[in-house]
Motif scaffolding. Structure first.
Motif, PDB file in Angstrom:
ATOM      1  N   GLU A   1      42.352  52.965  56.316  1.00  0.00           N
ATOM      2  CA  GLU A   1      41.213  52.632  55.475  1.00  0.00           C
ATOM      3  C   GLU A   1      39.945  52.435  56.308  1.00  0.00           C
ATOM      4  O   GLU A   1      38.848  52.834  55.896  1.00  0.00           O
ATOM      5  N   ALA A   2      40.106  51.812  57.485  1.00  0.00           N
ATOM      6  CA  ALA A   2      38.944  51.619  58.355  1.00  0.00           C
ATOM      7  C   ALA A   2      38.384  52.955  58.812  1.00  0.00           C
ATOM      8  O   ALA A   2      37.167  53.154  58.885  1.00  0.00           O
ATOM      9  N   GLY A   3      39.304  53.883  59.127  1.00  0.00           N
ATOM     10  CA  GLY A   3      38.842  55.208  59.528  1.00  0.00           C
ATOM     11  C   GLY A   3      38.075  55.893  58.414  1.00  0.00           C
ATOM     12  O   GLY A   3      37.048  56.544  58.651  1.00  0.00           O
ATOM     13  N   GLU A   4      38.593  55.738  57.182  1.00  0.00           N
ATOM     14  CA  GLU A   4      37.905  56.356  56.055  1.00  0.00           C
ATOM     15  C   GLU A   4      36.528  55.718  55.832  1.00  0.00           C
ATOM     16  O   GLU A   4      35.541  56.400  55.548  1.00  0.00           O
ATOM     17  N   LEU A   5      36.498  54.385  55.969  1.00  0.00           N
ATOM     18  CA  LEU A   5      35.207  53.692  55.814  1.00  0.00           C
ATOM     19  C   LEU A   5      34.210  54.144  56.881  1.00  0.00           C
ATOM     20  O   LEU A   5      33.026  54.337  56.602  1.00  0.00           O
ATOM     21  N   TRP A   6      34.672  54.287  58.100  1.00  0.00           N
ATOM     22  CA  TRP A   6      33.778  54.721  59.178  1.00  0.00           C
ATOM     23  C   TRP A   6      33.243  56.131  58.932  1.00  0.00           C
ATOM     24  O   TRP A   6      32.072  56.410  59.158  1.00  0.00           O
ATOM     25  N   ARG A   7      34.146  57.027  58.425  1.00  0.00           N
ATOM     26  CA  ARG A   7      33.702  58.391  58.126  1.00  0.00           C
ATOM     27  C   ARG A   7      32.680  58.392  56.991  1.00  0.00           C
ATOM     28  O   ARG A   7      31.684  59.115  57.050  1.00  0.00           O
ATOM     29  N   ASP A   8      32.940  57.517  55.988  1.00  0.00           N
ATOM     30  CA  ASP A   8      31.971  57.424  54.894  1.00  0.00           C
ATOM     31  C   ASP A   8      30.634  56.880  55.400  1.00  0.00           C
ATOM     32  O   ASP A   8      29.559  57.371  55.014  1.00  0.00           O
ATOM     33  N   PHE A   9      30.690  55.857  56.266  1.00  0.00           N
ATOM     34  CA  PHE A   9      29.457  55.251  56.795  1.00  0.00           C
ATOM     35  C   PHE A   9      28.698  56.256  57.662  1.00  0.00           C
ATOM     36  O   PHE A   9      27.467  56.376  57.560  1.00  0.00           O
ATOM     37  N   SER A  10      29.470  56.991  58.504  1.00  0.00           N
ATOM     38  CA  SER A  10      28.824  57.987  59.357  1.00  0.00           C
ATOM     39  C   SER A  10      28.178  59.074  58.522  1.00  0.00           C
ATOM     40  O   SER A  10      27.063  59.539  58.821  1.00  0.00           O
ATOM     41  N   GLY A  11      28.871  59.493  57.462  1.00  0.00           N
ATOM     42  CA  GLY A  11      28.287  60.511  56.600  1.00  0.00           C
ATOM     43  C   GLY A  11      27.018  60.009  55.929  1.00  0.00           C
ATOM     44  O   GLY A  11      26.037  60.749  55.776  1.00  0.00           O
ATOM     45  N   PHE A  12      27.053  58.705  55.521  1.00  0.00           N
ATOM     46  CA  PHE A  12      25.867  58.134  54.883  1.00  0.00           C
ATOM     47  C   PHE A  12      24.704  58.045  55.864  1.00  0.00           C
ATOM     48  O   PHE A  12      23.556  58.369  55.526  1.00  0.00           O
ATOM     49  N   MET A  13      24.981  57.601  57.097  1.00  0.00           N
ATOM     50  CA  MET A  13      23.919  57.440  58.085  1.00  0.00           C
ATOM     51  C   MET A  13      23.353  58.774  58.542  1.00  0.00           C
ATOM     52  O   MET A  13      22.228  58.831  59.049  1.00  0.00           O
ATOM     53  N   GLU A  14      24.152  59.874  58.377  1.00  0.00           N
ATOM     54  CA  GLU A  14      23.641  61.192  58.732  1.00  0.00           C
ATOM     55  C   GLU A  14      22.401  61.551  57.915  1.00  0.00           C
ATOM     56  O   GLU A  14      21.563  62.347  58.345  1.00  0.00           O
ATOM     57  N   ASN A  15      22.317  60.919  56.729  1.00  0.00           N
ATOM     58  CA  ASN A  15      21.136  61.178  55.901  1.00  0.00           C
ATOM     59  C   ASN A  15      19.855  60.664  56.552  1.00  0.00           C
ATOM     60  O   ASN A  15      18.754  61.088  56.190  1.00  0.00           O
ATOM     61  N   PHE A  16      20.004  59.687  57.491  1.00  0.00           N
ATOM     62  CA  PHE A  16      18.831  59.089  58.136  1.00  0.00           C
ATOM     63  C   PHE A  16      18.629  59.613  59.551  1.00  0.00           C
ATOM     64  O   PHE A  16      17.764  59.118  60.273  1.00  0.00           O
ATOM     65  N   HIS A  17      19.426  60.563  59.946  1.00  0.00           N
ATOM     66  CA  HIS A  17      19.326  61.089  61.304  1.00  0.00           C
ATOM     67  C   HIS A  17      18.017  61.850  61.469  1.00  0.00           C
ATOM     68  O   HIS A  17      17.672  62.689  60.641  1.00  0.00           O
TER      69      HIS A  17
END
Length: 725
Positions: free
Chosen positions: A22-38
């Motif tokens: 679940e932590a891995g999935e959360l991290w992937r979701d967070f990374s995907g979300f933060m990619e919007n601000f890259h």
């Protein structure tokens, strides 16, 4: 049990696996979300800078809160403004008015009664953006820095009108970073607690305007003999030009300079858009002139500033009752004050360039603490900072008497004890004498007379029984007992005068040498009257009496040694004709400070020369201009007064048992002065003759000048002054 343990182990493994997944999935979701601000390129740089700015802002805000605490403590009392709301008329010791301080708000003119061009002239010259800034004006500061840089000098100031008011209300004129920080915070505080009109009104009422006048209304009356409501444009321009340099541009002192400054103010009015050139043309053609005054005396402003602080402290303590209007008779000797001012100014004009010296200060007081004269610098108009009271400078060898007194008090030394002038090192610090030579064995009085550094350091070690640190602690304790209030941190070079003290500190401590070991508190007020003319304070009755802190026998030994500094040592230029003098010179590293501190049975004086920016002078030592200045001031101070003996009552021969190594008590008495009985007899006759003349003169013209002449003629006996009333 086995099944239970297996179940628990299975559950734990499953839980860890599920949590990791679940932590891995959360991290992937967070990374995907933060990619919007890259971001990349310039946008990324801007983002990074913004982030760093926010971080610095947080830490900077914390630092500002800490720095603001001292400033805000000054405003913690509810009646902070009323504390300075006292009116004081000062008189010298003979009853002649010498100046005023404080303000009576009942006598002030309402702001809406001021002519518009008065306010406009002040704002155009002092703070054009007064109604636009919040206490500190970054735009005005930047403009001032730019103009000053182009002019290679200080042409414009960066302080706002609010900052100047904060300094006048809460702070001193000390030139330090701490004061400027406090000034800025207090400006913000004033802006948040008062309206712009209130700030402007206070500033106009409390600023020093030269001639002893505080506030623009008092200045209008003093210079032009009219209310501020009735001044002309040319007079308003001259008044507005006084705020930054009141003495320099005072029209009764330097009318050409005042008119030139007023012309600049008129130009400021045009530049600021308040008026056009046609409107100021008549004022340019017909400049103002001050009213003729019978007395052109410059008030002793540094002395009055210091005395006013003393009166404020007494008023705040409740010792003066509820009244806020006082008349104060000071210990000030106006003639001696003038002599001190002119002597320092003359020496700096004649020799300042040769020595690269730009400032001087002095304090002259009686052994009981009554301050007769105080000079805080060269020109009060250029700088109101009081270098005699507020500045701290290294005293150099003028600190050594505290070392020698501590050695005498230890019981291990007398003036005749043989000491050795030889190299000494404390760790990797190896002090050297001025000139670099060593003289070997000699009596201790001779080492002080010639200001030998190695001997002072050796004494500090001996005082501490081989522990230099313990010895220095005892020296600091001695200085404290004598009245030195400066911090005096414990450093290896403390015995050589490396710790900073004030001129007033030195004069206070040396007074204990002149009065037989009593610590005094310097004071200005002899008596204070309230608004009804009733005496509410007398120093003889209500002041702090001297306190015996050193045994007289040790003081007598030290005095006998310090007379040799003048007779045979570095202080030769301080010799007074017919008066026994004891003292000590002081010179610091790189010639940054030069001192002479000395005393007789009648007066104590400390003289300092140096530069505000700590710049080195050109080989000025304490035995040159400081000693010569002390001589000129004290020769005047002793004219016509009954001479009092130094502690011990003996007059040491210049060549006799002391120089030969004999006991001090066996020193030959000189017979070049009258015996005490003969002097008292002649003094009595002189008093009768002078009193008869005074009575006759008083029937015709009872002037203060007569009283002054009588004192100079010798009516001072045993500390009591016969005055004509």
């Amino acid at each position: 049990m086995r099944h239970a343990l297996l179940a628990a182990d299975s559950w734990l493994d499953s839980f860890v696996y599920s949590a990791q997944t679940e932590a891995g999935e959360l991290w992937r979701d967070f990374s995907g979300f933060m990619e919007n601000f890259h971001v990349r390129g310039a946008t990324r740089v801007a983002s990074e800078l913004a982030g760093e700015a926010m971080t610095l802002s947080v830490f900077g805000g914390a630092v500002l809160v800490v720095l603001a605490q001292p400033a805000f403590k000054l405003t913690a009392v509810d009646d902070w403004m009323k504390k300075t709301d006292i009116a004081v008329t000062f008189q010298d010791r003979f009853g002649v008015e010498v100046g005023r301080r404080g303000i009576l708000h009942d006598d002030a003119v309402a702001l809406d009664q001021y002519p518009d061009y008065v306010i406009q002239a002040v704002l155009a010259t002092e703070d054009r953006r007064f109604f636009d800034h919040w206490g500190v004006d970054p735009i005005g500061l930047a403009r001032a820095l730019t103009v000053n840089a182009r002019s290679s000098g200080v042409v414009q100031g960066g302080s706002t009108l609010t900052q100047q008011l904060a300094k006048n209300l809460f702070l001193s004129n000390e030139r330090t970073v701490t004061r400027k920080v406090n000034e800025a915070f207090l400006s913000f505080w004033l802006e948040s607690h008062m309206t712009k009109r209130q700030i402007l009104r206070l500033y106009l009422d409390r600023a020093y305007m030269g001639g002893g006048a505080f506030g623009i209304q008092a200045a209008a009356q003093f210079y032009f003999g009219r209310s501020i409501k009735d001044v002309t444009l040319s007079q308003a321009a001259m008044l507005a030009g006084l705020f930054k340099a009141p003495t320099k541009f005072a029209p009764h002192v330097n009318l050409p300079a005042a008119r030139a400054r007023a012309n600049d103010v008129l130009s400021n009015l045009v530049a600021a858009g308040y008026m056009n050139e046609n409107q100021v043309a008549d004022a340019r053609r017909n400049p103002a002139a001050s009213v003729e005054r019978s007395d052109q005396k410059t008030p002793p402003d540094w002395y009055l500033d210091w005395a006013f602080n003393e009166i404020k402290a007494l008023a705040d303590s409740g010792k003066l009752g509820a009244d806020r209007v006082f008349t104060v008779r000071l210990a000030l000797d106006s003639a001696l004050q003038k002599k001190a001012e002119t002597t320092i100014d003359a020496n700096l004009r004649e020799n300042g360039k040769v020595y690269n010296a730009h400032q001087g200060a002095t304090v002259v007081l009686e052994p009981n603490g009554a301050v007769r004269a105080l000079v805080g610098g060269r020109d009060y108009g250029a700088s109101q900072f009081n270098r005699a009271v507020d500045a701290r400078r290294q005293p150099g060898s003028s600190f050594k008497p505290y070392v020698y007194l501590t050695a005498l008090m230890s019981g291990k030394f007398t003036p005749q004890t043989i000491v050795r002038d030889e190299p000494i090192c404390l760790g990797n610090w190896c002090p050297k004498n001025y000139g670099g030579s060593y003289n070997g064995a000699m009596p201790m009085w001779n080492a002080l007379a010639h200001s030998l550094n190695t001997v002072a350091v050796r004494l500090s070690v001996a005082i501490g029984d081989g522990d230099a640190k313990r010895g220095r602690q005892k020296i600091i304790a001695t200085a404290r007992r004598l009245g030195v209030t400066a911090p005096l941190p414990d450093t290896q070079s403390l015995p050589l005068g490396a710790d900073e003290v004030s001129v007033m500190d030195q004069a206070t401590a040396y007074a204990a040498f002149a009065n037989g070991g009593k610590r005094i508190k310097p004071f200005a007020a002899l008596e204070i009257l309230n608004s009804r003319g009733e005496q509410i304070y007398s120093h003889d009755r209500d002041g702090e009496p001297p306190q015996q802190v050193i045994e007289p026998r040790f003081i007598e030994m030290l005095v006998s040694m310090m007379t040799q500094v003048v007779e045979q040592g570095t202080g030769g230029r301080a010799k007074l004709e017919g008066v026994k003098v004891a003292g000590k010179t002081g010179t610091t590293n790189e010639y940054k400070d030069a001192w002479f501190c000395g005393y007789t049975g009648n007066f104590v004086g400390a003289v300092w020369y140096g530069n505000d920016d700590d710049q080195s002078m050109e080989k000025m030592t304490g035995g040159t201009m400081p000693a010569a200045t002390w001589h000129d001031i004290m020769q005047f101070a002793h004219s016509g007064v009954d001479l009092k003996p130094l502690p011990g009552g003996t007059l040491i021969a210049e060549r006799g048992p002391l120089a030969a190594g004999g006991d001090v008590s066996a020193a030959v008495r000189r017979s070049d002065q009258l015996t005490r009985k003969a002097a008292e007899t002649l003094g009595s006759i002189q008093v009768l003759m002078k009193s008869a003349s005074a009575r006759r003169a008083s029937l015709d013209l009872p002037t203060v000048a007569t009283a002054r002449a009588l004192e100079r003629g010798g009516l001072e006996r045993g500390g009591a002054i016969v005055e004509l009333r």
